[in-house]
Design a protein around this motif. Structure first.
Motif, PDB file in Angstrom:
ATOM      1  N   ALA A  43      15.367  39.667   2.127  1.00 43.54           N
ATOM      2  CA  ALA A  43      13.967  39.919   1.771  1.00 43.54           C
ATOM      3  C   ALA A  43      13.142  40.256   3.004  1.00 43.54           C
ATOM      4  CB  ALA A  43      13.388  38.702   1.054  1.00 43.54           C
ATOM      5  N   ALA A  44      13.394  39.568   4.112  1.00 37.88           N
ATOM      6  CA  ALA A  44      12.651  39.839   5.348  1.00 37.88           C
ATOM      7  C   ALA A  44      12.900  41.265   5.822  1.00 37.88           C
ATOM      8  CB  ALA A  44      13.051  38.838   6.425  1.00 37.88           C
ATOM      9  N   CYS A  45      14.158  41.717   5.779  1.00 36.17           N
ATOM     10  CA  CYS A  45      14.483  43.088   6.182  1.00 36.17           C
ATOM     11  C   CYS A  45      13.828  44.102   5.242  1.00 36.17           C
ATOM     12  CB  CYS A  45      15.989  43.294   6.197  1.00 36.17           C
ATOM     13  SG  CYS A  45      16.850  42.397   7.503  1.00 36.17           S
ATOM     14  N   ALA A  46      13.795  43.784   3.951  1.00 39.88           N
ATOM     15  CA  ALA A  46      13.187  44.704   2.987  1.00 39.88           C
ATOM     16  C   ALA A  46      11.686  44.825   3.212  1.00 39.88           C
ATOM     17  CB  ALA A  46      13.475  44.228   1.561  1.00 39.88           C
ATOM     18  N   VAL A  47      11.032  43.703   3.518  1.00 40.65           N
ATOM     19  CA  VAL A  47       9.593  43.741   3.786  1.00 40.65           C
ATOM     20  C   VAL A  47       9.308  44.548   5.048  1.00 40.65           C
ATOM     21  CG1 VAL A  47       7.600  42.331   4.421  1.00 40.65           C
ATOM     22  CG2 VAL A  47       9.088  41.605   2.563  1.00 40.65           C
ATOM     23  N   LEU A  48      10.143  44.379   6.077  1.00 35.25           N
ATOM     24  CA  LEU A  48       9.991  45.178   7.297  1.00 35.25           C
ATOM     25  C   LEU A  48      10.190  46.665   7.017  1.00 35.25           C
ATOM     26  CD1 LEU A  48      11.836  42.927   9.893  1.00 35.25           C
ATOM     27  CD2 LEU A  48       9.385  43.362   9.741  1.00 35.25           C
ATOM     28  N   ALA A  49      10.989  46.963   5.990  1.00 33.27           N
ATOM     29  CA  ALA A  49      11.232  48.357   5.617  1.00 33.27           C
ATOM     30  C   ALA A  49      10.169  48.909   4.680  1.00 33.27           C
ATOM     31  CB  ALA A  49      12.601  48.490   4.963  1.00 33.27           C
ATOM     32  N   GLY A  50       9.157  48.082   4.322  1.00 39.29           N
ATOM     33  CA  GLY A  50       8.047  48.582   3.523  1.00 39.29           C
ATOM     34  C   GLY A  50       7.903  47.975   2.149  1.00 39.29           C
ATOM     35  N   ALA A  51       8.775  47.059   1.736  1.00 39.58           N
ATOM     36  CA  ALA A  51       8.676  46.458   0.406  1.00 39.58           C
ATOM     37  C   ALA A  51       7.441  45.571   0.314  1.00 39.58           C
ATOM     38  CB  ALA A  51       9.928  45.648   0.096  1.00 39.58           C
ATOM     39  N   LYS A  52       6.717  45.671  -0.812  1.00 41.37           N
ATOM     40  CA  LYS A  52       5.500  44.900  -0.999  1.00 41.37           C
ATOM     41  C   LYS A  52       5.499  44.068  -2.272  1.00 41.37           C
ATOM     42  CE  LYS A  52       2.604  48.135   1.606  1.00 41.37           C
ATOM     43  NZ  LYS A  52       1.384  48.993   1.575  1.00 41.37           N
ATOM     44  N   SER A  53       6.637  43.991  -2.923  1.00 40.57           N
ATOM     45  CA  SER A  53       6.748  43.184  -4.139  1.00 40.57           C
ATOM     46  C   SER A  53       8.184  42.721  -4.281  1.00 40.57           C
ATOM     47  CB  SER A  53       6.333  44.000  -5.367  1.00 40.57           C
ATOM     48  OG  SER A  53       7.246  45.058  -5.599  1.00 40.57           O
ATOM     49  N   LEU A  54       8.414  41.777  -5.194  1.00 38.13           N
ATOM     50  CA  LEU A  54       9.765  41.288  -5.432  1.00 38.13           C
ATOM     51  C   LEU A  54      10.651  42.393  -5.998  1.00 38.13           C
ATOM     52  CD1 LEU A  54       8.959  37.746  -6.900  1.00 38.13           C
ATOM     53  CD2 LEU A  54       9.780  38.303  -4.612  1.00 38.13           C
ATOM     54  N   THR A  55      10.075  43.223  -6.840  1.00 38.70           N
ATOM     55  CA  THR A  55      10.847  44.347  -7.384  1.00 38.70           C
ATOM     56  C   THR A  55      11.246  45.310  -6.274  1.00 38.70           C
ATOM     57  OG1 THR A  55       9.689  44.170  -9.503  1.00 38.70           O
ATOM     58  CG2 THR A  55      10.806  46.253  -9.024  1.00 38.70           C
ATOM     59  N   ALA A  56      10.323  45.589  -5.370  1.00 38.74           N
ATOM     60  CA  ALA A  56      10.630  46.502  -4.264  1.00 38.74           C
ATOM     61  C   ALA A  56      11.685  45.899  -3.332  1.00 38.74           C
ATOM     62  CB  ALA A  56       9.356  46.818  -3.485  1.00 38.74           C
ATOM     63  N   ILE A  57      11.638  44.573  -3.130  1.00 35.64           N
ATOM     64  CA  ILE A  57      12.651  43.918  -2.297  1.00 35.64           C
ATOM     65  C   ILE A  57      14.033  44.123  -2.904  1.00 35.64           C
ATOM     66  CG2 ILE A  57      13.524  41.666  -1.563  1.00 35.64           C
ATOM     67  CD1 ILE A  57      10.621  40.802  -1.171  1.00 35.64           C
ATOM     68  N   ALA A  58      14.147  43.938  -4.236  1.00 33.23           N
ATOM     69  CA  ALA A  58      15.436  44.123  -4.901  1.00 33.23           C
ATOM     70  C   ALA A  58      15.901  45.574  -4.809  1.00 33.23           C
ATOM     71  CB  ALA A  58      15.322  43.685  -6.362  1.00 33.23           C
ATOM     72  N   GLU A  59      14.975  46.522  -4.891  1.00 29.63           N
ATOM     73  CA  GLU A  59      15.346  47.934  -4.779  1.00 29.63           C
ATOM     74  C   GLU A  59      15.851  48.255  -3.381  1.00 29.63           C
ATOM     75  OE1 GLU A  59      11.814  49.945  -5.884  1.00 29.63           O
ATOM     76  OE2 GLU A  59      12.096  49.694  -8.049  1.00 29.63           O
ATOM     77  N   ARG A  60      15.172  47.724  -2.356  1.00 30.12           N
ATOM     78  CA  ARG A  60      15.631  47.947  -0.983  1.00 30.12           C
ATOM     79  C   ARG A  60      16.997  47.301  -0.770  1.00 30.12           C
ATOM     80  NH1 ARG A  60      11.123  50.094  -1.721  1.00 30.12           N
ATOM     81  NH2 ARG A  60       9.643  50.553  -0.040  1.00 30.12           N
ATOM     82  N   ALA A  61      17.190  46.127  -1.340  1.00 28.62           N
ATOM     83  CA  ALA A  61      18.480  45.443  -1.199  1.00 28.62           C
ATOM     84  C   ALA A  61      19.603  46.250  -1.854  1.00 28.62           C
ATOM     85  CB  ALA A  61      18.391  44.045  -1.810  1.00 28.62           C
ATOM     86  N   ALA A  62      19.316  46.847  -3.009  1.00 30.41           N
ATOM     87  CA  ALA A  62      20.335  47.646  -3.699  1.00 30.41           C
ATOM     88  C   ALA A  62      20.710  48.885  -2.890  1.00 30.41           C
ATOM     89  CB  ALA A  62      19.827  48.053  -5.080  1.00 30.41           C
ATOM     90  N   ASP A  63      19.782  49.401  -2.069  1.00 29.11           N
ATOM     91  CA  ASP A  63      20.056  50.585  -1.251  1.00 29.11           C
ATOM     92  C   ASP A  63      20.703  50.243   0.081  1.00 29.11           C
ATOM     93  OD1 ASP A  63      18.995  52.274  -3.130  1.00 29.11           O
ATOM     94  OD2 ASP A  63      16.992  52.307  -2.250  1.00 29.11           O
ATOM     95  N   ALA A  64      20.785  48.966   0.428  1.00 27.96           N
ATOM     96  CA  ALA A  64      21.290  48.585   1.748  1.00 27.96           C
ATOM     97  C   ALA A  64      22.786  48.850   1.858  1.00 27.96           C
ATOM     98  CB  ALA A  64      21.013  47.099   1.989  1.00 27.96           C
ATOM     99  N   PRO A  65      23.233  49.384   2.990  1.00 31.06           N
ATOM    100  CA  PRO A  65      24.672  49.597   3.196  1.00 31.06           C
ATOM    101  C   PRO A  65      25.429  48.271   3.229  1.00 31.06           C
ATOM    102  CG  PRO A  65      23.356  50.833   4.796  1.00 31.06           C
ATOM    103  CD  PRO A  65      22.425  49.893   4.104  1.00 31.06           C
ATOM    104  N   ALA A  66      26.726  48.339   2.937  1.00 27.04           N
ATOM    105  CA  ALA A  66      27.554  47.129   2.916  1.00 27.04           C
ATOM    106  C   ALA A  66      27.561  46.432   4.273  1.00 27.04           C
ATOM    107  CB  ALA A  66      28.975  47.481   2.483  1.00 27.04           C
ATOM    108  N   ALA A  67      27.488  47.207   5.364  1.00 26.54           N
ATOM    109  CA  ALA A  67      27.508  46.603   6.697  1.00 26.54           C
ATOM    110  C   ALA A  67      26.279  45.736   6.933  1.00 26.54           C
ATOM    111  CB  ALA A  67      27.609  47.688   7.766  1.00 26.54           C
ATOM    112  N   VAL A  68      25.132  46.165   6.395  1.00 19.60           N
ATOM    113  CA  VAL A  68      23.903  45.367   6.533  1.00 19.60           C
ATOM    114  C   VAL A  68      24.023  44.086   5.722  1.00 19.60           C
ATOM    115  CG1 VAL A  68      21.434  45.319   6.020  1.00 19.60           C
ATOM    116  CG2 VAL A  68      22.453  47.356   7.043  1.00 19.60           C
ATOM    117  N   LEU A  69      24.523  44.190   4.489  1.00 18.93           N
ATOM    118  CA  LEU A  69      24.687  43.007   3.646  1.00 18.93           C
ATOM    119  C   LEU A  69      25.642  42.008   4.302  1.00 18.93           C
ATOM    120  CD1 LEU A  69      24.969  44.702   0.124  1.00 18.93           C
ATOM    121  CD2 LEU A  69      22.928  43.752   1.229  1.00 18.93           C
TER     122      LEU A  69
END
Length: 293
Positions: free
Chosen positions: A57-83
């Protein structure tokens, strides 16, 4: 030919995957700190470690996420290496999978906020560039000056409609070393001591505003944390404020004068200071500073 995605998020997360990781000796790892936060979930059915979700969630917020839904969307786009780097469990051949929006929402809503603040604050405090090395002698360096202040969080509301209010201690480098939520049924005064209890404040100068300028809060940093303090005195301490005004300020030389444009006004600030030897009924008070604007 399909149009190229206009979102910079996948590219940014990709750079995180290829970037060099910090060495353990440089600062305590954030994941290790987050692992100390109690897990509110039952042991049965857990798919993701607790530390993995707030780190993601912290990485997603740094990437521009401003809601819980946006955090989940950023997480779904994250490469396997980041996860993987963020502690995601690898149960699939393709690598770890991101948590769903429901999982992100459930964990972030149920996690102990004070424990999470304490973990992140400890990580930030260890990264403070003004923090002295462990073997450095006290009194041989410029003193650090954590500032205590409270703010109401804009746009954050509790289930009963009340706004979220936080009390924080910020270092001179702008890092929030400690933070606590102030209950809607109380005020900042009850949170002051618990928030500072676990901080290393030896030989620092703790500053706080007029709300916290009371005898108990003046004794605590000096007698229990081996620190100094700067307290702002206003009308809420009427007798003490009167005594300070009666000091012979006309005889005290001007210490500093600055001129600047602030809030659309041309302001001149004058500062005087004098040693207080008697007659000031406030614990451990040694100097008085007058700042006129």
């Amino acid at each position: 030919m399909p149009a190229r995605s206009s979102s910079p998020v996948p590219a940014g997360l990709g750079r995180l995957a290829t970037g060099s990781l910090a060495e353990p000796r440089e600062h305590p790892q954030l994941l290790d700190r987050l692992a100390t936060v109690p897990d509110p979930r039952r042991a049965k059915g857990r798919r993701h470690p607790l530390a993995f979700v707030p780190a993601l969630a912290a990485c997603a917020v740094l990437a521009g996420a401003k809601s819980l839904t946006a955090i989940a969307e950023r997480a779904a786009d994250a490469p396997a290496a980041v996860l993987t780097a963020l502690g995601g469990p690898s149960r699939e051949p393709a690598g770890p999978t991101a948590p769903t929006e429901a999982t992100v929402r459930r964990i972030l809503q149920r996690v102990d906020g004070d424990a999470l603040d304490e973990a992140i604050g400890a990580w930030l405090a260890a990264r403070d560039p003004d923090r002295p090395p462990p073997d450095h002698e006290l009194g041989r360096r410029a003193r650090r000056s954590p500032a205590v202040d409270g703010k109401t969080v804009r746009g954050a509301h509790r289930a009963d409609g009340t706004q979220v209010h936080l009390l924080a201690a910020m270092t001179g480098a702008g890092l929030v070393a400690a933070q606590r939520e102030v209950s809607a049924k109380t005020n900042e005064i009850t949170v002051f001591r618990p928030m500072l209890a676990d901080l290393d404040l030896a030989d620092t100068v703790v500053t706080f505003d007029a709300l916290h300028s009371r005898t108990a809060h003046a004794r605590f940093p000096v007698e229990e944390k081996k620190a100094h303090y700067i307290a702002v005195i206003k009308g809420n301490q009427s007798l003490l404020h009167h005594h300070l005004k009666q000091l012979p300020w006309r005889e005290v030389p001007l210490l500093d004068k600055t001129r600047a444009t602030e809030h659309g006004r041309d302001e001149i600030h004058r500062v005087k200071t004098c040693t207080v030897t008697r007659g000031l009924d406030f614990p451990h008070a040694a100097q008085a500073v007058r700042r006129r604007r």
